[in-house]
Write a protein that holds these residues in place. Structure first.
Motif: not given
Length: 299
Positions: A273-289
């Motif tokens: 699973y990938c988890i993040a805070h519900r209000s977190k917005r991913f940057s393009a770099s984090l999305t690619r990673l």
């Protein structure tokens, strides 16, 4: 319009105090003017600099990459613009804080990070490794931007997405009596062995309990060890058998120090699973990673 010293001053104040209201009191400036200045700076940079969690503003990975430069170069706006390529339409390099549970942090993410940095050499990645519960806690506290974990996450305040499939294998020393037996290991034979397991809170431990115990009905004997590496070495020394991620044992399989047992068990696997805070917005770099593992499932 270019970056102004005032915008950088306001940005640093918000980063240090956690809200536009507190920053406005320190500058001093009205809260509305402080918010407007931040909005103008983010519009100019073409990216958000903070995660907005209720009334709290927490620097995201892009904001952290700007903070040190902004603090040290409030009198050098031209240098900041040149370093970050403002006039060329390029985005700011990211500074990513990643959380990973033990198996993923040790055996999967290093290769992914290396791949990202080959195309984004200015991106910085810090990775925290812990058991699944530790990574869940870090994501909840916003100590990391996102996490990848091996066990289920039941936290209501986090966004939990399936990330991939991990094959689990039962391993033993090549000298173990079950490894020397030419027949499939029966359920009874497996149940009677000493099983080496991770600590409570580990994703590997929870996965083993979920996928293995329904078939075995329990362990006759078990020993708890605090890391996958410790379990691998103990299995290789003949201390017992274990159920581990396939990717975690490839090195000792290649060296001939471990062998995968042929058993009467069905194929064993677990969801990642990938988890993040519900209000977190991913940057393009984090999305690619953190692109989901599709065809590269760990088998």
């Amino acid at each position: 319009m270019k970056i102004t010293l005032r915008q950088l001053q306001i940005f640093v104040a918000i980063a240090e105090h956690g809200s536009t209201t507190a920053a406005a009191e320190q500058i001093p400036l009205s809260q509305s003017a402080t918010s407007a200045a931040l909005a103008e700076l983010e519009l100019l940079l073409g990216t958000s600099l903070f995660d907005r969690i209720g009334k709290r503003l927490s620097l995201n990975e892009t904001g952290r990459s700007l903070l040190e430069a902004a603090r040290g170069t409030l009198n050098g706006v031209e240098e900041i613009e040149r370093n970050f390529g403002m006039g060329e339409g390029r985005s700011l390099p990211a500074w990513i804080r990643l959380g990973a549970s033990t198996t993923l942090g040790n055996y999967v993410m290093p290769e992914r990070i290396a791949k990202l940095l080959r195309t984004e050499p200015l991106t910085q990645v810090q990775m925290r490794i812990g058991n699944t519960q530790e990574i869940i806690n870090a994501v909840q506290r916003l100590d990391v931007d996102a996490g990848v974990i091996e066990g289920p996450c039941h936290a209501d305040d986090l966004d939990v997405q399936p990330w991939g499939i991990d094959a689990l294998v039962v391993v033993a020393s090549p000298e173990h009596k079950l490894a020397r037996d030419s027949q499939r290991c029966s359920i009874e034979a497996l149940r009677s062995q000493r099983w080496l397991v991770r600590e409570a809170g580990s994703g590997t431990r929870e996965s083993v309990d979920n996928v293995l115990l329904p078939h075995l009905g329990g362990f006759s004997s078990s020993m708890q060890l605090g890391s996958t590496e410790a379990i691998k070495q103990a299995v290789g020394a003949g201390l017992g058998i274990a159920c581990l991620s396939s990717c975690s044992v490839q090195d000792l399989l290649a060296l001939g120090r471990l062998t995968v047992l042929t058993t009467e068990l069905p194929p064993l696997e677990r969801m990642l699973y990938c988890i993040a805070h519900r209000s977190k917005r991913f940057s393009a770099s984090l999305t690619r990673l953190l692109e989901p593992m599709t065809s590269e499932s760990m088998r």
